[in-house]
Design an enzyme around this catalytic site. Structure first.
Site, PDB file in Angstrom:
ATOM      1  N   GLY A  42       8.066   6.693   5.228  1.00 55.47           N
ATOM      2  CA  GLY A  42       6.947   6.207   5.711  1.00 55.47           C
ATOM      3  C   GLY A  42       6.621   6.139   7.105  1.00 55.47           C
ATOM      4  O   GLY A  42       5.476   6.207   7.671  1.00 55.47           O
ATOM      5  N   GLU A  43       7.870   5.789   7.855  1.00 54.83           N
ATOM      6  CA  GLU A  43       7.619   5.687   9.139  1.00 54.83           C
ATOM      7  C   GLU A  43       7.433   6.937   9.898  1.00 54.83           C
ATOM      8  O   GLU A  43       6.657   7.111  10.936  1.00 54.83           O
ATOM      9  CB  GLU A  43       8.749   4.722   9.669  1.00 54.83           C
ATOM     10  CG  GLU A  43       8.638   3.278   9.300  1.00 54.83           C
ATOM     11  CD  GLU A  43       9.996   2.729   9.826  1.00 54.83           C
ATOM     12  OE1 GLU A  43      10.201   1.839  10.616  1.00 54.83           O
ATOM     13  OE2 GLU A  43      11.203   2.936   8.944  1.00 54.83           O
ATOM     14  N   THR A  55      12.528   2.658  -0.913  1.00 57.09           N
ATOM     15  CA  THR A  55      12.766   3.698  -1.864  1.00 57.09           C
ATOM     16  C   THR A  55      14.127   3.883  -2.174  1.00 57.09           C
ATOM     17  O   THR A  55      14.660   3.864  -3.309  1.00 57.09           O
ATOM     18  CB  THR A  55      12.306   5.032  -1.175  1.00 57.09           C
ATOM     19  OG1 THR A  55      10.774   5.284  -0.838  1.00 57.09           O
ATOM     20  CG2 THR A  55      12.370   6.083  -2.351  1.00 57.09           C
ATOM     21  N   ALA A 112      16.069  10.655  -4.012  1.00 56.45           N
ATOM     22  CA  ALA A 112      14.963  10.384  -2.926  1.00 56.45           C
ATOM     23  C   ALA A 112      15.445   9.576  -1.566  1.00 56.45           C
ATOM     24  O   ALA A 112      16.609   8.869  -1.778  1.00 56.45           O
ATOM     25  CB  ALA A 112      13.972   9.492  -3.573  1.00 56.45           C
ATOM     26  N   LYS A 113      14.553   9.489  -0.898  1.00 52.36           N
ATOM     27  CA  LYS A 113      14.787   8.763   0.467  1.00 52.36           C
ATOM     28  C   LYS A 113      13.352   8.377   1.332  1.00 52.36           C
ATOM     29  O   LYS A 113      12.428   8.843   0.654  1.00 52.36           O
ATOM     30  CB  LYS A 113      15.785   9.290   1.507  1.00 52.36           C
ATOM     31  CG  LYS A 113      15.246  10.688   1.937  1.00 52.36           C
ATOM     32  CD  LYS A 113      16.065  11.379   3.033  1.00 52.36           C
ATOM     33  CE  LYS A 113      15.484  12.704   3.731  1.00 52.36           C
ATOM     34  NZ  LYS A 113      16.329  13.336   4.782  1.00 52.36           N
ATOM     35  N   ALA A 136      11.473  -0.639   7.803  1.00 54.89           N
ATOM     36  CA  ALA A 136      12.397   0.672   8.080  1.00 54.89           C
ATOM     37  C   ALA A 136      12.596   1.718   6.915  1.00 54.89           C
ATOM     38  O   ALA A 136      13.680   2.205   6.929  1.00 54.89           O
ATOM     39  CB  ALA A 136      13.935  -0.052   8.221  1.00 54.89           C
ATOM     40  N   SER A 137      11.362   1.928   6.172  1.00 52.04           N
ATOM     41  CA  SER A 137      11.464   2.916   5.344  1.00 52.04           C
ATOM     42  C   SER A 137      12.636   3.051   4.163  1.00 52.04           C
ATOM     43  O   SER A 137      13.061   3.965   3.805  1.00 52.04           O
ATOM     44  CB  SER A 137      11.251   4.487   5.947  1.00 52.04           C
ATOM     45  OG  SER A 137      10.402   4.462   6.772  1.00 52.04           O
ATOM     46  N   GLY A 158       0.998  -1.467   0.073  1.00 55.18           N
ATOM     47  CA  GLY A 158       0.219  -0.115  -0.006  1.00 55.18           C
ATOM     48  C   GLY A 158       0.872   1.186  -0.068  1.00 55.18           C
ATOM     49  O   GLY A 158       0.308   2.390  -0.175  1.00 55.18           O
ATOM     50  N   GLN A 159       2.295   1.103   0.447  1.00 56.17           N
ATOM     51  CA  GLN A 159       2.994   2.353   0.433  1.00 56.17           C
ATOM     52  C   GLN A 159       3.199   2.996  -0.962  1.00 56.17           C
ATOM     53  O   GLN A 159       3.704   4.147  -1.059  1.00 56.17           O
ATOM     54  CB  GLN A 159       4.159   2.026   1.194  1.00 56.17           C
ATOM     55  CG  GLN A 159       5.410   1.326   0.492  1.00 56.17           C
ATOM     56  CD  GLN A 159       5.148  -0.153   0.123  1.00 56.17           C
ATOM     57  OE1 GLN A 159       4.140  -0.459  -0.284  1.00 56.17           O
ATOM     58  NE2 GLN A 159       6.490  -1.198   0.225  1.00 56.17           N
TER      59      GLN A 159
END
Lengths: 159, 782, 286
Positions: free
Chosen positions: B741-742, B527, B737-738, B523-524, B483-484
């Site tokens: 989400g968390e 990406t 980019a980085k 852990a995001s 879903g991310q």
């Protein structure tokens, strides 16, 4: 003992065997293959299993399949028009990024359809109130509400 | 800024159509109606701590429709775990929490399996249990959760510590920077407090579920509702199977937020023992009980500042109630340290202890240890600001580090948008008219908080890009689309790299037999890690294309370029080839046959491959310091406005602004979606969510009636929900980019607490801030 | 969950089935509560008697002489949306609209809500405050019981073997009657009530003096309750702040609150006072 029942789903009469204690959601998914309807909490709290019955939103996870005989059932699979065109709600959910993991989406769209059918030009508060029983853990609702309002205007504009 | 065709554009999600039409497939759909399928149900312990004296499964086994009833004697003898190897698949000699798995029934229907559970007779010797983390921490605690702990397998790892102070302590992570005692001596004001947070759980809407098919070679194919690569590793470890025999699959996952394998190990056990496919779908109650929720922390914090508002010293001691099994707790415990030290602090001392108890075990949940700590530190910041008479924003700005500074932990800070984020949310809030109280008992208040979340080093991701004859780029990656939106940004990255329309990119994912390795969708990190791997794989594929095309165009590979599937000489663009021209297929096609040879003359196919490894630096186990401990940090701030009813303690978040730095956003709408979703999960964790236990350790609210996640009603209206992207491109990120989400939920709860204080003068130190606790805090102040 | 499914077509048939399978059968209407109880194993009836197929139990009739009658199978949503209720007895639509979500209200019935007998039953306090009665059909004919006496304890009613709730009757309110229902949930209306307060006051012709006063509370005792000592304070008086505060305090004295996962007994008691006060103030400031 299983019983043979007739269910009218998305305009088509389906004959299917069910145990009397099976929920409508289970029969739709496991017997009839309408897996777009999701089962999540099985207590009627989350709304992922929402389908329309005679135009009204119901929780298919806690609704007996036996009780759905003779009713018009609409699932997410039946929402597209005959020519394959998406329903304005489906279009709006795509356009407004109202979808993330997608597990609440079917129920959310069906709940929203019932809402718009009853009130084609809802306020933001109406939408929140109408969908307060449909949980989404990903989006934070903002884009869902936006999408429902946009779909409402689109339908109104056409109608 | 470079001109991009797709990067930075909010193109629609690539999975949206499948999801709005009900066509998207989740593992809950796998195996429906499959012949011979067995359904698994687990018998859980009703006691928090007890010896298993005997288990009589005969009545259950004799039930018509039951294929097998498995117990501790049927599971591998070794314990497994990510760090400390402390858990059997089914309990062998002892149960350690209400919900510990005792037996597994496999039957030809869910109903039969459920009925058979009631026919299993277990005789327990009930023993005293321990639930309080600070009691459990004591060296002389009479209850020892794992008496054989010193014999367990336990890697030598800087997170875990050594010379542990008590028999229930499994982790001691420490950080030593400067000299805190000296720091406190230099300080003008010292503030000490104790904060606590609750166990919360993921509440992903897709319940944990899986289907396991036994394979002829003794291995398994397993459909999972979680992460394929992470869960594959866990299954291999639990069963002693080589990775070549364990295949994990999934298409879409109905929400993740950190969930890990739970029913998977039971399904594998069942399939291996019976030779039949096994499907297990957890009920919502099981998702709560066995879902490995967020670690509750008891936090002691002491801060010292100068009158001018300089943060000088911070000392923290944390007791973390991990429950009876550690899972990923040691790393989660370590994570908190990065977030506790997000400001400039000369003297920092941190001791975090993971402690076994007989409460429900924990695992990773969005943020992995960060939000729990920020709950304490970001309230401290407001308290300290008030002590020196500074505005909370001004105080934070003063202590927030800048690009190029060395962090508390010894890393050179890069790509930090913290100050801009703070300014953005404060400016927005300042422009808004404050809400008018709806009645006399309602007070309005505002608060803010700064947060961060890092992405780790020392993990790797890989990717492959296959170039089809028609120019389609088939990108294979090991991440999980939960879903991310990873599939959407990966599509954008590949299309950008090859300069083709988005429709020319096709993704293949969610299958460990087809995709190459990925550490984890956690852990995001997807990406940066998977994104980089994909970009590198694209470049590898292009290199192969140029190698093949150069002789045909009478030039060298370095002279070539490719756009829209057209390979051409940079200095003479009219000299070009189609990708199809590189394939053997052109020959039979020319001869008019129907069958084509979709391959190269040599080397079979064009398949770009790449690994992206986040090279680690050394972490000093004594100080926790090092030059390269993390790959990137996402920083962000949130500001909220709340209404507090001082007669009932009821709190409503009226406005919420979020600003996060995500390097360069690949798809801004997806970033916005993470911010909104994170903020609302943050509101839930702050105000409503929390496990409630009986004094015997039984979970009393494992359902959506009494464990309350936000509904649409609890969310500020659209115009009062603001999200800002702060651009701070990262030199190691794909296109700068980085991950973010968390971090998106990390600042919300302390911002709300600060707003409640602003409205009422009452400070809440325990989360969730229920109406009752808010009311008590307000009354206590009077 | 396993059971035999029976579908009577008439009330008589239902009664005979319930009598025949007394102790082994459960009635299902919408099923929004029953399905959960069966799923959790709280009850495991051998027979489930679905009364949903009985014609003529889904109605809302309002008659200027007879008052209001509501069929037991009327969905909660119909109460919420009924224009006659919204005009004549808005307290009932107000209370109905606070129950769960739309999809639950579409299916859940007023009879089911009452027979499920949760102390927090959303429709109970207002119906009790309106002095509603339950019309019950049984093997020995019909009987009528005030709703206040309908509940026996959490999850139990005073229905006897073979008896079925068929109708709710609400007498015509006196002129100048005003009512209000307030609910306190932890998030808002979606939650089960921590406290529910229904107040119905028939004002005298002057529109100020309280005539008949009814205050009913939900979720603060084993059943929904009337708080008569509090009602008595107001009778014959004009509402003012002092009186309201005294009434609200008195109401607390009649509760038997418990602590559970939703709230502590102490908090519930405090909220009874707050919400009784707010309900009364609402009527005073109307």
């Amino acid at each position: 003992m299983k019983r043979l029942i007739e269910l009218k789903v998305n305009g088509v009469v389906e004959r299917v065997y069910t145990e009397p204690w099976w929920s409508l959601g289970r029969v739709l998914r496991e017997q009839l293959g309408f897996t777009g309807t999701k089962i999540s909490c099985e207590t009627g709290n989350c709304g992922a299993c929402t389908v329309l019955m005679d135009g009204r939103a119901v929780r298919s996870c806690i609704y007996l399949a036996m009780k759905a005989r003779g009713k018009e059932i609409l699932t997410i699979e039946g929402l597209r028009e005959k020519d394959g065109k998406l329903h304005p709600l489906q279009e709006a959910f795509i356009e407004h990024f109202a979808v993330q993991c997608g597990y609440c989406t079917s129920g959310m769209i069906m709940g929203a359809k019932a809402l718009l059918d009853e009130n084609p030009s809802p306020t933001e508060e109406d939408v929140k109130e109408g969908l307060r029983g449909n949980l989404c853990r990903c989006t934070g609702y903002t884009k869902i509400i936006e999408a429902v309002l946009a779909a409402g205007s689109k339908i109104e504009g056409r109608g | 800024m470079a001109k991009y065709r797709y990067i930075g554009k909010s193109v629609p999600r690539v999975d949206a159509l499948a999801k709005v039409t009900g066509k998207a497939k989740y593992s809950t759909e796998e195996g429906i109606g499959f012949p011979g399928m067995l359904y698994g149900k687990v018998l859980y312990s009703p006691h928090a701590r007890a010896n298993i004296i005997r288990i009589d499964t005969s009545r259950a086994e004799n039930r018509v429709g039951v294929k097998a009833v498995l117990t501790g004697k049927d599971v591998p003898e070794h314990r497994s775990g990510i760090f400390v190897h402390d858990r059997h698949i089914l309990c062998r000699e002892m149960v350690r929490f209400v919900g510990d798995a005792v037996a597994l029934v496999l039957a030809n229907s869910v109903e039969v399996a459920e009925e058979a559970l009631k026919l299993i007779d277990v005789k327990y010797e009930v023993l005293p249990a321990i639930f309080d983390v600070e009691e459990a921490f004591k060296p002389d605690c009479p209850v020892v959760v794992h008496t054989e702990l010193h014999h367990y397998r336990r890697p030598v790892h800087p997170y875990l510590g050594k010379d542990l102070p008590g028999p229930n302590v499994n982790t001691h992570h420490k950080v030593r920077k400067g000299d805190v005692e000296e720091g406190f001596r230099q300080s003008d004001i010292i503030v000490e407090n104790r904060y606590q947070n609750a166990r919360i759980t993921h509440c992903q809407l897709e319940p944990y579920n899986c289907v396991c098919y036994p394979e002829d070679d003794g291995g398994v194919t397993l459909w999972t509702s979680g992460r394929v690569w992470h869960n594959a590793a866990a299954i291999c470890a639990a069963f002693g199977l080589p990775p070549s025999k364990v295949r994990l699959r999934t298409v879409y996952v109905g929400g993740m937020f950190g969930i890990v394998d739970r029913p998977e190990r039971f399904a594998v056990l069942g399939a291996l023992k019976t030779g039949r496919p096994v499907k297990i779908v957890y009920t919502r109650e099981e998702c709560f009980m066995d879902g490995l929720n967020r670690l509750p922390k008891t936090i002691y914090i002491k801060d010292g500042i100068k009158k001018d508002g300089t943060l000088v010293a911070r000392e923290m001691k944390l007791y973390i109630n991990v429950g009876p099994y550690t899972n990923i707790a040691p790393e989660t415990i370590r994570n908190g340290s990065y977030h506790a030290s997000q400001y400039r602090i000369s003297h920092f001392k941190w001791d975090a202890y993971g402690v076994y108890t007989n409460e429900i075990p924990c695992g990773p949940l969005r943020g992995f240890g960060s939000a729990e700590v920020l709950w304490a530190t970001e309230q401290q910041m407001d308290i300290l600001a008030e002590k020196v008479g500074m505005d909370p924003l001004e105080f934070r700005m003063k202590n927030t580090p800048d690009e190029g500074e060395t962090s508390v932990r010894g890393e050179v800070i890069h790509s930090i948008g913290a100050k801009e984020a703070l300014r953005k949310v404060s400016d927005w809030m300042a422009q808004q008219e404050p809400a008018r109280p709806s009645m006399g008992s309602v007070k309005i208040g505002r608060g803010m908080a700064l947060a961060n979340k890092y992405t780790k080093v020392d993990t790797a991701s890989t990717a492959m890009v296959k170039v089809h004859m028609d120019g389609t780029l088939e990108a294979r990656h090991g991440a999980t689309e939960c879903g991310q939106g990873c599939n959407t940004i990966f599509t954008q990255m590949v299309a950008e790299e090859f300069s083709v329309p988005l429709e020319k990119v096709k993704l293949v994912w969610g299958d460990t037999a087809v995709t190459s390795y990925d550490f984890d969708s956690a852990a995001s990190r997807s990406t940066m890690y998977v994104g980089n791997a994909l970009v590198l794989a694209c470049r590898d594929a292009k290199r192969q294309i140029f190698d093949l095309a150069a002789p045909k165009l009478g030039t060298t590979p370095d002279k070539l370029s490719i756009e829209e599937g057209r390979i051409f000489i940079k200095d003479a663009p009219e000299k070009a080839l189609r990708i199809a021209d590189l394939f053997l297929a052109a020959l039979p096609e020319a001869r008019g046959t129907v069958k084509q040879a979709l391959c190269l003359e040599e080397g079979a196919e064009i398949l770009g491959k790449a690994t992206f490894w986040g090279h680690p630096g050394v972490e000093d186990p004594e100080t926790g310091l090092g030059e390269r401990l993390t790959l990137s940090f996402c920083y962000g701030a949130q500001a909220v406005e709340v209404a507090v009813d001082v007669e009932t303690g009821w709190v409503k978040v009226l406005k919420c602004a979020s600003a996060f730095d995500c390097g360069r956003p690949i798809n801004p709408k997806l970033v916005e979606g993470q911010m909104e979703g994170g903020a609302v999960m943050g509101i839930g964790s702050g105000l409503y969510e929390g496990f409630i236990f009986s004094d015997q350790g039984e979970l009393l609210n494992p359902n959506f009636h009494d464990y309350r996640v936000c509904s649409a009603m609890e969310v500020p209206s659209g115009k009062n929900m603001a999200s800002f992207i702060v651009e701070a491109p990262h030199r190691e990120g794909p296109f700068g980019a980085k991950g973010m989400g968390e971090a998106a939920m990390n600042a919300t709860a302390p911002a709300i607490a600060n707003a409640i204080y602003n409205a009422t003068g009452a400070r809440l130190t325990k989360i969730p801030m229920t109406p009752e606790s808010v009311l008590r805090a307000i009354q206590g102040r009077k | 969950m396993r059971f035999e499914y029976l579908e009577p077509k008439t009330v008589e048939e239902a009664i005979s089935l319930l009598e025949k399978y007394d102790g082994k059968a459960s009635v299902i209407a919408g099923g929004t509560d029953l399905m959960l109880q069966m799923r959790d194993g709280k009850i495991s009836p051998e027979f489930v008697v679905d009364i949903g197929g009985i014609e003529g139990l889904d109605y809302i009739h309002y008659d200027e002489r007879q008052g209001l009658t509501i069929g037991a199978l009327t969905p909660i949503r119909s109460l919420e949306k009924s224009s006659v209720l919204q005009q004549r007895l808005p307290i009932l639509s107000q209370a109905a609209g606070q129950l769960g979500s739309v999809a639950i209200r579409n299916v859940g019935t007023v009879g089911g809500n009452l027979c499920n007998a949760a102390p927090s039953a959303e429709t109970a306090p207002s119906l009790i405050a309106l002095e509603g009665n339950a019309r019950i059909a049984g093997p020995r004919g019909e009987r009528k019981v005030p709703l206040e006496d309908f509940f026996a304890g959490p999850g139990t009613t005073t229905l006897g073997p073979g008896e079925l709730l068929v109708e709710i009757q609400v007498p015509l309110p006196a002129p100048n009657t005003q009512g209000v229902y307030l609910k306190h949930g932890m998030r808002g209306t979606i939650d089960l009530a921590v406290v529910g307060v229904a107040v119905v006051i028939a004002f005298d012709a002057d529109g100020l003096t309280c005539g008949d006063v009814k205050i009913a509370l939900g979720a603060v005792a084993p059943t929904p309750i009337r708080v008569r000592s509090a009602e008595n304070i107001l009778r014959g008086k004009n509402l003012d702040e002092g009186l309201i505060n005294r009434t609200a305090k008195t109401a607390v004295g009649e509760t038997r609150c418990i602590s559970d996962v939703r709230a502590s007994a102490e908090y519930r008691r405090e909220m009874v006072e707050v919400f009784t006060r707010r309900a009364l103030k609402g009527l005073m400031d109307r």
